[in-house]
Design a protein around this motif. Structure first.
Motif, PDB file in Angstrom:
ATOM      1  N   ALA A 109       0.834  -1.200   0.000  1.00  0.00           N
ATOM      2  CA  ALA A 109       0.000   0.000   0.000  1.00  0.00           C
ATOM      3  C   ALA A 109       0.866   1.246   0.000  1.00  0.00           C
ATOM      4  N   ASN A 132      -8.092  11.783  -2.068  1.00  0.00           N
ATOM      5  CA  ASN A 132      -8.086  11.468  -0.643  1.00  0.00           C
ATOM      6  C   ASN A 132      -8.746  12.596   0.132  1.00  0.00           C
ATOM      7  N   LEU A 139      -4.919   7.041   0.702  1.00  0.00           N
ATOM      8  CA  LEU A 139      -4.899   5.753   0.013  1.00  0.00           C
ATOM      9  C   LEU A 139      -4.094   5.885  -1.273  1.00  0.00           C
ATOM     10  N   TRP A 141      -4.108   5.452  -4.519  1.00  0.00           N
ATOM     11  CA  TRP A 141      -5.037   5.103  -5.597  1.00  0.00           C
ATOM     12  C   TRP A 141      -4.313   4.700  -6.876  1.00  0.00           C
ATOM     13  N   VAL A 205      -7.908  -2.107   1.490  1.00  0.00           N
ATOM     14  CA  VAL A 205      -6.554  -1.843   1.992  1.00  0.00           C
ATOM     15  C   VAL A 205      -6.495  -2.384   3.413  1.00  0.00           C
ATOM     16  N   VAL A 210      -2.614  -3.297  -0.551  1.00  0.00           N
ATOM     17  CA  VAL A 210      -3.732  -3.048  -1.456  1.00  0.00           C
ATOM     18  C   VAL A 210      -4.144  -4.392  -2.039  1.00  0.00           C
TER      19      VAL A 210
END
Length: 236
Positions: A109, A132, A139, A141, A205, A210
C-alpha cells in the motif's frame, strides 16, 4: 483477508512471511531451482496457498505448473489465481462449474514509483482517480489502479487466451463502497448468448496491502452479494 473480497463459491488461502519447508512438489522444484531466493520463496508460498485452497474444495495436492505466459495451470474442474508481494502470498480457486474465471492481486500500500502510473493508466483513468479526503489516511489510488488491472488481466487471459494490455480496459473506482468497474476497450468475449464487455470487482486496503479481486460467474451476468460479477450485453 483476501477472502473478504470473494464470494462463498471461491476458496482462498493466504500466508504472511516464509512458506513452510517442502512447500513445493517434486515437479515444481526444477522450475525455480536456478532462481534467486526471493523468487523461490514467492513461488513456493503461492503454490502452498494454492494447495490449501484446493483442499478446501476436496481436490488433492497436485503440481501447479506455469502456462506459456507464466499463468498457473489448474487441474481440470478448477479455475484460480495467485498473487504475491514482499512478505505475502495468496491463492483463490473455484469450481469451473460455478466460476468461469477469477483474478486476485495484492500490492504494498504505497504509491507507485515515478513514471509507472503514466505507463499503465489511460489519461481518463488518471483524471478519474479518487481524491483522498482531508484528514483521512491517504490511500495509494495509483497502486490500487495497477492492482485492479492485474486482477482483470488474471481473470481475462486464462478464460480467453487473448492478451490484454494496460490500455485495453478503462477502470473506475467507487471510493465509498470498495468496488471498481473495468470497461473493455477491445472486442468482448462471447459467453453463450452474451458477450462479456467488462468486469466488476472489489478492493480493500488491509495490513499494509492493497488488494483487489474480480470474479466471472458461470452464470454470466449474475451478481452476488460480494459485488463481484461480470458486465455482459446480448450477443448479436
Amino acid at each position: 483477508m483476501i477472502d473478504a473480497l470473494l464470494p462463498d463459491t471461491v476458496s482462498a488461502a493466504e500466508i504472511f512471511g516464509e512458506p513452510p519447508a517442502a512447500a513445493l512438489l517434486p515437479d515444481e522444484e526444477p522450475l525455480v531451482a536456478r532462481a534467486v531466493a526471493k523468487r523461490q520463496r514467492e513461488f513456493a508460498a503461492g503454490r502452498w496457498c494454492a494447495r490449501r485452497a484446493m483442499a478446501r474444495l476436496g481436490f488433492p495436492p497436485v503440481p501447479i505448473l506455469p502456462g506459456p505466459r507464466g499463468e498457473p495451470r489448474w487441474p481440470s474442474g478448477l479455475v484460480g489465481a495467485l498473487t504475491h508481494c514482499e512478505g505475502y502470498a495468496a491463492a483463490a480457486v473455484a469450481r469451473s462449474t460455478e466460476v468461469l474465471a477469477l483474478g486476485v492481486d495484492a500490492e504494498p500500500a504505497e504509491p507507485l514509483p515515478d513514471g509507472v502510473l503514466e505507463a499503465v493508466a489511460l489519461p481518463a483513468e488518471r483524471a478519474g482517480l479518487p481524491r483522498n479526503s482531508h484528514g483521512a489516511p491517504p490511500l495509494p489510488w495509483d497502486r490500487m489502479l495497477f492492482s485492479a488491472k492485474e486482477s482483470v488481466y488474471k481473470a481475462w487471459f486464462p478464460m480467453t487466451g487473448r492478451p490484454l494490455e494496460f490500455e485495453d480496459a478503462l477502470l473506475s473506482f467507487d471510493p465509498d463502497d470498495g468496488t471498481f468497474t473495468a470497461r473493455l476497450l477491445v472486442p468482448g468475449w462471447r459467453l453463450g448468448d452474451a458477450v462479456l464487455t467488462g468486469f466488476a470487482g472489489r478492493w480493500a486496503v488491509r495490513a499494509g496491502l492493497v488488494m483487489t479481486a474480480v470474479v466471472v460467474h458461470a452464470a454470466a451476468g449474475r451478481a452476488d452479494g460480494s459485488g463481484a460479477g461480470v458486465a455482459a450485453t446480448a450477443a448479436p
